[in-house]
Design a protein around this motif. Structure first.
Motif, PDB file in Angstrom:
ATOM      1  N   UNK A 254      11.161  -7.745 -13.602  1.00 42.55           N
ATOM      2  CA  UNK A 254      12.220  -8.597 -13.061  1.00 42.55           C
ATOM      3  C   UNK A 254      12.489  -8.349 -11.582  1.00 42.55           C
ATOM      4  N   UNK A 255      11.947  -7.276 -11.052  1.00 36.07           N
ATOM      5  CA  UNK A 255      12.211  -6.928  -9.659  1.00 36.07           C
ATOM      6  C   UNK A 255      11.087  -7.432  -8.765  1.00 36.07           C
ATOM      7  N   UNK A 256      11.463  -8.133  -7.724  1.00 39.11           N
ATOM      8  CA  UNK A 256      10.483  -8.667  -6.793  1.00 39.11           C
ATOM      9  C   UNK A 256       9.999  -7.539  -5.877  1.00 39.11           C
ATOM     10  N   UNK A 257       8.696  -7.408  -5.727  1.00 36.83           N
ATOM     11  CA  UNK A 257       8.153  -6.372  -4.859  1.00 36.83           C
ATOM     12  C   UNK A 257       7.670  -7.008  -3.557  1.00 36.83           C
ATOM     13  N   UNK A 258       7.931  -6.312  -2.491  1.00 34.07           N
ATOM     14  CA  UNK A 258       7.489  -6.752  -1.181  1.00 34.07           C
ATOM     15  C   UNK A 258       6.542  -5.701  -0.617  1.00 34.07           C
ATOM     16  N   UNK A 259       5.898  -6.047   0.459  1.00 30.40           N
ATOM     17  CA  UNK A 259       4.993  -5.111   1.112  1.00 30.40           C
ATOM     18  C   UNK A 259       5.739  -3.857   1.539  1.00 30.40           C
ATOM     19  N   UNK A 260       6.952  -4.029   2.076  1.00 30.19           N
ATOM     20  CA  UNK A 260       7.728  -2.882   2.544  1.00 30.19           C
ATOM     21  C   UNK A 260       8.080  -1.933   1.406  1.00 30.19           C
ATOM     22  N   UNK A 261       8.452  -2.480   0.264  1.00 34.74           N
ATOM     23  CA  UNK A 261       8.813  -1.652  -0.884  1.00 34.74           C
ATOM     24  C   UNK A 261       7.600  -0.898  -1.423  1.00 34.74           C
ATOM     25  N   UNK A 262       6.473  -1.581  -1.550  1.00 28.42           N
ATOM     26  CA  UNK A 262       5.251  -0.913  -2.019  1.00 28.42           C
ATOM     27  C   UNK A 262       4.826   0.186  -1.053  1.00 28.42           C
ATOM     28  N   UNK A 263       4.915  -0.092   0.246  1.00 31.80           N
ATOM     29  CA  UNK A 263       4.540   0.909   1.248  1.00 31.80           C
ATOM     30  C   UNK A 263       5.475   2.111   1.198  1.00 31.80           C
ATOM     31  N   UNK A 264       6.767   1.865   1.033  1.00 34.65           N
ATOM     32  CA  UNK A 264       7.732   2.964   0.949  1.00 34.65           C
ATOM     33  C   UNK A 264       7.422   3.860  -0.245  1.00 34.65           C
ATOM     34  N   UNK A 265       7.140   3.263  -1.399  1.00 32.61           N
ATOM     35  CA  UNK A 265       6.841   4.067  -2.585  1.00 32.61           C
ATOM     36  C   UNK A 265       5.532   4.828  -2.430  1.00 32.61           C
ATOM     37  N   UNK A 266       4.557   4.228  -1.806  1.00 33.05           N
ATOM     38  CA  UNK A 266       3.280   4.916  -1.571  1.00 33.05           C
ATOM     39  C   UNK A 266       3.482   6.120  -0.645  1.00 33.05           C
ATOM     40  N   UNK A 267       4.250   5.950   0.416  1.00 31.62           N
ATOM     41  CA  UNK A 267       4.522   7.052   1.349  1.00 31.62           C
ATOM     42  C   UNK A 267       5.305   8.152   0.645  1.00 31.62           C
TER      43      UNK A 267
END
Length: 56
Positions: free
Chosen positions: A21-34
């Protein structure tokens, strides 16, 4: 004092299922990867220090 050393949130961070249900953005994916890379590097450094102290 019990809640101070509760590492379950950190331990389960790598094995969470994605919320559909949560929309993922490039910024969110990058933050979690870092975040994941930094936690792995910290744990590797901690293991290295413990190993170094144990072999003295």
């Amino acid at each position: 004092m019990k809640g101070l050393f509760d590492f379950t949130e950190v331990a389960t961070y790598f094995f969470r299922k994605k919320d559909p249900n949560r929309k993922t953005t490039f910024n969110l994916r990058t933050m979690h990867r870092i975040n994941k890379v930094s936690m792995v590097m910290f744990l590797m450094g901690l293991i290295y220090l413990v190993f170094k102290w144990m072999t003295r």
